[in-house]
Design a protein around this motif. Structure first.
Motif, PDB file in Angstrom:
ATOM      1  N   GLY A  67      23.490   3.798 -63.163  1.00 34.66           N
ATOM      2  CA  GLY A  67      23.992   2.657 -63.924  1.00 34.66           C
ATOM      3  C   GLY A  67      25.192   2.973 -64.788  1.00 34.66           C
ATOM      4  N   LYS A  87      23.946   3.379 -55.822  1.00 39.71           N
ATOM      5  CA  LYS A  87      24.144   2.743 -57.126  1.00 39.71           C
ATOM      6  C   LYS A  87      22.836   2.094 -57.564  1.00 39.71           C
ATOM      7  CE  LYS A  87      27.690   0.400 -55.545  1.00 39.71           C
ATOM      8  NZ  LYS A  87      28.853  -0.522 -55.508  1.00 39.71           N
ATOM      9  N   GLY A 136      22.133   0.852 -60.622  1.00 41.71           N
ATOM     10  CA  GLY A 136      22.349  -0.340 -61.434  1.00 41.71           C
ATOM     11  C   GLY A 136      21.783  -0.265 -62.837  1.00 41.71           C
ATOM     12  N   LYS A 137      20.973   0.734 -63.097  1.00 38.77           N
ATOM     13  CA  LYS A 137      20.423   0.951 -64.439  1.00 38.77           C
ATOM     14  C   LYS A 137      20.102   2.436 -64.578  1.00 38.77           C
ATOM     15  CE  LYS A 137      15.620   0.215 -63.025  1.00 38.77           C
ATOM     16  NZ  LYS A 137      14.369  -0.529 -63.260  1.00 38.77           N
TER      17      LYS A 137
END
Length: 285
Positions: free
Chosen positions: A42, A64, A66-67
């Motif tokens: 992230g 990826k 994302g967090k």
């Protein structure tokens, strides 16, 4: 399998990396392995990371998330990818580490000496940019069995890793490397360190200090990590009582407490997280 035929995956976990350091990292890494898998936790600058990776075409896979799912979750994901793609070994590398360009060859030489597949993980001599450690230069043995090692520059045997429960995602960030080393040793596998200075890296902004006659390292890491260091120290002792004694746990907690009180900034905030971590470790255990 002949050593030259071993498939090696490099795994790098990124989280808001300094791009110039990451570029330096990749330059020494990408030509040593068969493929590179980057797990991004992230990052705010993930678009810049993608632009940097474009020059490497198909040799690098970017995941990826994302967090920020934590280092343990990321490493678990990397090992799963390695198994699915039939890699034999995984070289885990911190985003701010720079490897020697011959490290993987040195590791393969050591692997060739072990026909009974008893290695769980290989590590090397490591130099931190932020502080002096004369012991790095004073090793006499070509190879030494060690109880634990850090994740960065570690080469993990994929088959033997999956005979353990793997990385513990609940640990999130700190002592994740210690945990997997203990898990491998409990299964009878060795953690071996070769006498080769294979990596330069940095943990926080570390400085050398002394408590009485003992040399210690003050890492000046993020305040929130005091929670995980304290909590996970207790968790590890409960998970691995035969190889991580209560005495070792108490010694580690006591040393962390003294370092905070004597040397760290933001002492009250750090101590608050430290004691929260101890309480959480007791509950989790």
């Amino acid at each position: 399998m002949e050593v030259q035929n071993l498939k090696v995956l490099a795994g790098v976990v990124t989280y808001n990396p300094e791009l110039s350091r990451l570029k330096e990292n990749l330059a020494t890494l990408v030509n040593q392995v068969d493929e590179l898998y980057i797990f991004d936790n992230g990052s705010d600058n993930v678009a810049e990371i993608e632009n940097l990776l474009d020059q490497y075409a198909r040799k690098i896979v970017l995941h990826k998330e994302g967090k920020n799912a934590g280092i343990a979750f990321a490493l678990k994901n990397i090992m799963k990818f390695a198994k699915e793609c039939k890699f034999d070994w995984v070289l885990s590398v911190d985003q701010d580490s720079v490897l020697d360009s011959h490290l993987v060859d040195k590791y393969k030489t050591e692997i060739s000496k072990h026909k009974n597949d008893d290695i769980g993980m290989l590590t090397c001599l490591i130099k931190d940019r932020n502080f002096e450690d004369a012991s790095v230069e004073k090793q006499e043995e070509d190879v030494k069995e060690v109880p634990i090692c850090i994740t960065s520059a570690a080469l993990t045997n994929v088959k033997n890793y999956f005979l353990t429960s793997g990385y513990d995602s609940e640990l999130f960030i700190d002592l994740v490397d210690t945990d997997i080393c203990l898990s491998l040793r409990e299964k009878g596998f060795k953690i071996l360190r070769i006498n080769y200075l294979g990596i330069y890296h940095e943990i926080g902004h570390g400085v050398n200090k002394k408590i009485l006659w003992k040399n210690v390292i003050v890492h000046n890491s993020n305040i929130f990590r005091e929670y995980y260091m304290a909590r996970n120290t207790i968790i590890l002792q409960r998970k691995h009582p035969n190889v991580y004694s209560r005495k070792t746990m108490i010694k580690g907690l006591s040393l962390n407490f003294l370092i905070i009180v004597l040397f760290e900034k933001d002492k009250l905030k750090r101590l608050r997280n430290y004691f929260r971590g101890i309480q959480a470790g007791k509950v989790r255990s």
